[in-house]
Write an enzyme that holds these catalytic residues in place. Structure first.
Site, PDB file in Angstrom:
ATOM      1  N   ALA A 293       0.868  -1.171   0.000  1.00 23.30           N
ATOM      2  CA  ALA A 293       0.000   0.000   0.000  1.00 23.30           C
ATOM      3  C   ALA A 293       0.908   1.225   0.000  1.00 23.30           C
ATOM      4  O   ALA A 293       2.063   1.154   0.426  1.00 23.30           O
ATOM      5  CB  ALA A 293      -0.882  -0.017   1.231  1.00 23.30           C
TER       6      ALA A 293
ATOM      7  N   GLY B 124       0.523  -4.921   1.270  1.00 22.87           N
ATOM      8  CA  GLY B 124      -0.724  -5.042   0.517  1.00 22.87           C
ATOM      9  C   GLY B 124      -0.548  -5.748  -0.817  1.00 22.87           C
ATOM     10  O   GLY B 124      -1.485  -6.373  -1.322  1.00 22.87           O
TER      11      GLY B 124
ATOM     12  N   GLU C  45      -0.643  -9.300  -0.133  1.00 24.32           N
ATOM     13  CA  GLU C  45      -2.021  -9.632   0.257  1.00 24.32           C
ATOM     14  C   GLU C  45      -2.943  -9.759  -0.957  1.00 24.32           C
ATOM     15  O   GLU C  45      -3.825 -10.615  -0.989  1.00 24.32           O
ATOM     16  CB  GLU C  45      -2.543  -8.578   1.234  1.00 24.32           C
ATOM     17  CG  GLU C  45      -1.753  -8.598   2.539  1.00 24.32           C
ATOM     18  CD  GLU C  45      -2.151  -7.485   3.496  1.00 24.32           C
ATOM     19  OE1 GLU C  45      -3.147  -7.664   4.198  1.00 24.32           O
ATOM     20  OE2 GLU C  45      -1.469  -6.446   3.535  1.00 24.32           O
TER      21      GLU C  45
ATOM     22  N   GLU D 280       4.597  -4.934   7.475  1.00 25.09           N
ATOM     23  CA  GLU D 280       3.793  -3.867   8.088  1.00 25.09           C
ATOM     24  C   GLU D 280       4.236  -3.503   9.500  1.00 25.09           C
ATOM     25  O   GLU D 280       4.257  -2.327   9.860  1.00 25.09           O
ATOM     26  CB  GLU D 280       2.304  -4.255   8.105  1.00 25.09           C
ATOM     27  CG  GLU D 280       1.605  -4.069   6.766  1.00 25.09           C
ATOM     28  CD  GLU D 280       1.619  -5.302   5.891  1.00 25.09           C
ATOM     29  OE1 GLU D 280       2.457  -6.189   6.134  1.00 25.09           O
ATOM     30  OE2 GLU D 280       0.796  -5.386   4.972  1.00 25.09           O
TER      31      GLU D 280
HETATM   32  N1  CO8 Z   1       4.485   3.111  -0.970  1.00 25.20           N
HETATM   33  C1  CO8 Z   1       4.819   4.243  -1.591  1.00 25.20           C
HETATM   34  N2  CO8 Z   1       5.913   4.372  -2.364  1.00 25.20           N
HETATM   35  C2  CO8 Z   1       6.694   3.296  -2.515  1.00 25.20           C
HETATM   36  C3  CO8 Z   1       6.407   2.077  -1.895  1.00 25.20           C
HETATM   37  C4  CO8 Z   1       5.239   1.988  -1.088  1.00 25.20           C
HETATM   38  N3  CO8 Z   1       4.842   0.867  -0.490  1.00 25.20           N
HETATM   39  N4  CO8 Z   1       7.382   1.203  -2.214  1.00 25.20           N
HETATM   40  C5  CO8 Z   1       8.235   1.848  -3.017  1.00 25.20           C
HETATM   41  N5  CO8 Z   1       7.831   3.122  -3.197  1.00 25.20           N
HETATM   42  C6  CO8 Z   1       8.459   4.168  -3.992  1.00 25.20           C
HETATM   43  C7  CO8 Z   1       9.668   4.756  -3.294  1.00 25.20           C
HETATM   44  O1  CO8 Z   1       9.261   5.714  -2.331  1.00 25.20           O
HETATM   45  C8  CO8 Z   1      10.423   5.341  -4.443  1.00 25.20           C
HETATM   46  O2  CO8 Z   1       9.806   6.537  -4.827  1.00 25.20           O
HETATM   47  P1  CO8 Z   1      10.708   7.880  -5.101  1.00 25.20           P
HETATM   48  O3  CO8 Z   1      11.542   7.487  -6.298  1.00 25.20           O
HETATM   49  O4  CO8 Z   1       9.717   8.936  -5.380  1.00 25.20           O
HETATM   50  O5  CO8 Z   1      11.536   8.078  -3.874  1.00 25.20           O
HETATM   51  C9  CO8 Z   1      10.161   4.336  -5.561  1.00 25.20           C
HETATM   52  O6  CO8 Z   1       8.990   3.625  -5.190  1.00 25.20           O
HETATM   53  C10 CO8 Z   1      11.282   3.334  -5.737  1.00 25.20           C
HETATM   54  O7  CO8 Z   1      11.515   2.714  -4.515  1.00 25.20           O
HETATM   55  P2  CO8 Z   1      12.955   2.641  -3.804  1.00 25.20           P
HETATM   56  O8  CO8 Z   1      13.802   3.777  -4.259  1.00 25.20           O
HETATM   57  O9  CO8 Z   1      12.741   2.499  -2.334  1.00 25.20           O
HETATM   58  O10 CO8 Z   1      13.524   1.282  -4.423  1.00 25.20           O
HETATM   59  P3  CO8 Z   1      14.600   0.322  -3.781  1.00 25.20           P
HETATM   60  O11 CO8 Z   1      14.987  -0.634  -4.847  1.00 25.20           O
HETATM   61  O12 CO8 Z   1      15.675   1.073  -3.110  1.00 25.20           O
HETATM   62  O13 CO8 Z   1      13.806  -0.489  -2.632  1.00 25.20           O
HETATM   63  C11 CO8 Z   1      11.939  -1.700  -1.720  1.00 25.20           C
HETATM   64  C12 CO8 Z   1      12.743  -1.336  -2.973  1.00 25.20           C
HETATM   65  C13 CO8 Z   1      12.789  -2.577  -0.785  1.00 25.20           C
HETATM   66  C14 CO8 Z   1      10.704  -2.483  -2.168  1.00 25.20           C
HETATM   67  C15 CO8 Z   1      11.529  -0.397  -0.977  1.00 25.20           C
HETATM   68  O14 CO8 Z   1      10.929   0.478  -1.910  1.00 25.20           O
HETATM   69  C16 CO8 Z   1      10.558  -0.608   0.142  1.00 25.20           C
HETATM   70  O15 CO8 Z   1      10.923  -1.066   1.213  1.00 25.20           O
HETATM   71  N6  CO8 Z   1       9.273  -0.249  -0.104  1.00 25.20           N
HETATM   72  C17 CO8 Z   1       8.242  -0.344   0.914  1.00 25.20           C
HETATM   73  C18 CO8 Z   1       7.814  -1.762   1.139  1.00 25.20           C
HETATM   74  C19 CO8 Z   1       6.788  -1.851   2.240  1.00 25.20           C
HETATM   75  O16 CO8 Z   1       7.057  -1.589   3.396  1.00 25.20           O
HETATM   76  N7  CO8 Z   1       5.560  -2.245   1.870  1.00 25.20           N
HETATM   77  C20 CO8 Z   1       4.475  -2.396   2.822  1.00 25.20           C
HETATM   78  C21 CO8 Z   1       3.694  -1.129   2.897  1.00 25.20           C
HETATM   79  S1  CO8 Z   1       2.468  -1.161   4.162  1.00 25.20           S
HETATM   80  C22 CO8 Z   1       1.189  -2.000   3.474  1.00 25.20           C
HETATM   81  O17 CO8 Z   1       1.242  -2.485   2.365  1.00 25.20           O
HETATM   82  C23 CO8 Z   1      -0.017  -2.147   4.330  1.00 25.20           C
HETATM   83  C24 CO8 Z   1      -1.173  -2.833   3.626  1.00 25.20           C
HETATM   84  C25 CO8 Z   1      -2.421  -2.764   4.422  1.00 25.20           C
HETATM   85  C26 CO8 Z   1      -2.961  -1.367   4.439  1.00 25.20           C
HETATM   86  C27 CO8 Z   1      -4.177  -1.258   5.274  1.00 25.20           C
HETATM   87  C28 CO8 Z   1      -4.852   0.122   5.076  1.00 25.20           C
HETATM   88  C29 CO8 Z   1      -4.532   1.169   6.075  1.00 25.20           C
END
Ligand code: CO8
Length: 263
Positions: free
Chosen positions: A68, A113, A116, A136
């Protein structure tokens, strides 16, 4: 919102198989409200039952869906967050309820998400670079698109707790070992080809019977064995009034290939 053109979704039909791609590549296909709205609209109005099956994947080589949208979530209050979770849950529920096979083709990150959504598909195939995880709790959150429930049913309570408590990343090989993914393929092309191959094999059988089997399997996951067996025998009885059942059994006796209609 009812149209065929979406900002974050690409959809094409090849050999009567639908391929739906989440296309928000610069954010690793993260799910914001707009993506969820588009998915809901697509599943409600544009996912026609004339296809043999649906493949869900993410744009690019790096991610299926990286979760998400974290940035969007930082400004939500409790009510907005629970509405957002409900939207995500509706989408996962809609994927689960589709009567034909739905395969998640996981290419790269399937986190939070994203994992999921994949769990709500009939099963997951992944590429060698796939990385699964429910991180999460590392953000102070819990899975909110059904992950606490579906992951537990798929990999078992203990493994689900270990993965959710640690938030650790699971690579393709381990995902296959623990039953999270059925199989890993070397490239995205092979991944899509294998998903098509499975859907094509299934499509030689009665689409109606597959839909009923899917319904019974899904219901059975939520109820006890006695109730599940009742759903099975009720549906077993009901299927005897279908065209496909009559055609399938007659074709066997007449030693010919069945011509199923899906009804
Ligand atoms: N949300 C928003 N932006 C994201 C997300 C995300 N989940 N993942 C990646 N991005 C964006 C980055 O911010 C970045 O954007 P920008 O270039 O503008 O800075 C772009 O995508 C590229 O990402 P990275 O530069 O971070 O790429 P890397 O190769 O360095 O890293 C990773 C890749 C390891 C996947 C890293 O991006 C990461 O850790 N992402 C987050 C993963 C995460 O924690 N996901 C879980 C999110 S919480 C969730 O899903 C809850 C679901 C239930 C919700 C319930 C409702 C409230």
């Amino acid at each position: 919102m009812r149209n065929d053109s979406y900002e974050f979704l690409d959809y094409k039909v090849e050999d009567e198989i639908g391929i739906l791609t989440i296309n928000r590549e610069d954010k690793l296909n993260a799910l914001n409200e707009k993506v969820l709205d588009e998915l809901r609209d697509f599943l409600e109005f544009n996912c026609k039952s004339t296809i043999k099956g649906l493949i869900l994947t993410g744009a690019g080589e790096k991610a299926f869906i990286a979760g998400a949208d974290i940035k969007a979530m930082t400004s939500m209050d409790s009510t907005e967050a629970s509405e957002f979770a409900y939207k995500g849950q509706q989408v996962t529920f809609m994927f689960e309820e589709i009567r034909f096979p739905v395969i998640a083709a996981v290419n790269g990150f399937a986190l939070g998400g994203g994992c999921e959504v994949a769990l709500a598909c009939d099963f997951i195939l992944c590429s060698e670079n796939a990385v699964f995880g429910l991180p999460e709790v590392s953000l102070g959150l819990i899975p909110g698109f059904g992950g606490t429930q579906r992951l537990t049913k798929i990999v078992g309570r203990n493994r689900a707790k270990e993965l959710i408590y640690t938030g650790r990343m699971v690579k393709a090989d381990e995902a296959c070992e623990i039953g999270l993914s059925l199989k890993s393929l070397t490239s995205k092309e092979e991944l899509i080809a294998e998903a098509k191959n499975i859907i094509n094999k299934a499509s030689k059988n009665s689409p109606h019977a597959i839909g009923v089997a899917k319904f019974v399997i899904n219901r059975g996951a939520d109820i006890n064995l006695d109730e599940g067996l009742k759903v099975e025998r009720d549906m077993f009885g009901e299927i005897f009034s279908s065209y496909d059942m009559k055609e399938g059994t007659l074709a066997f006796l007449e030693k010919r290939k069945a011509q199923f209609k899906g009804e």
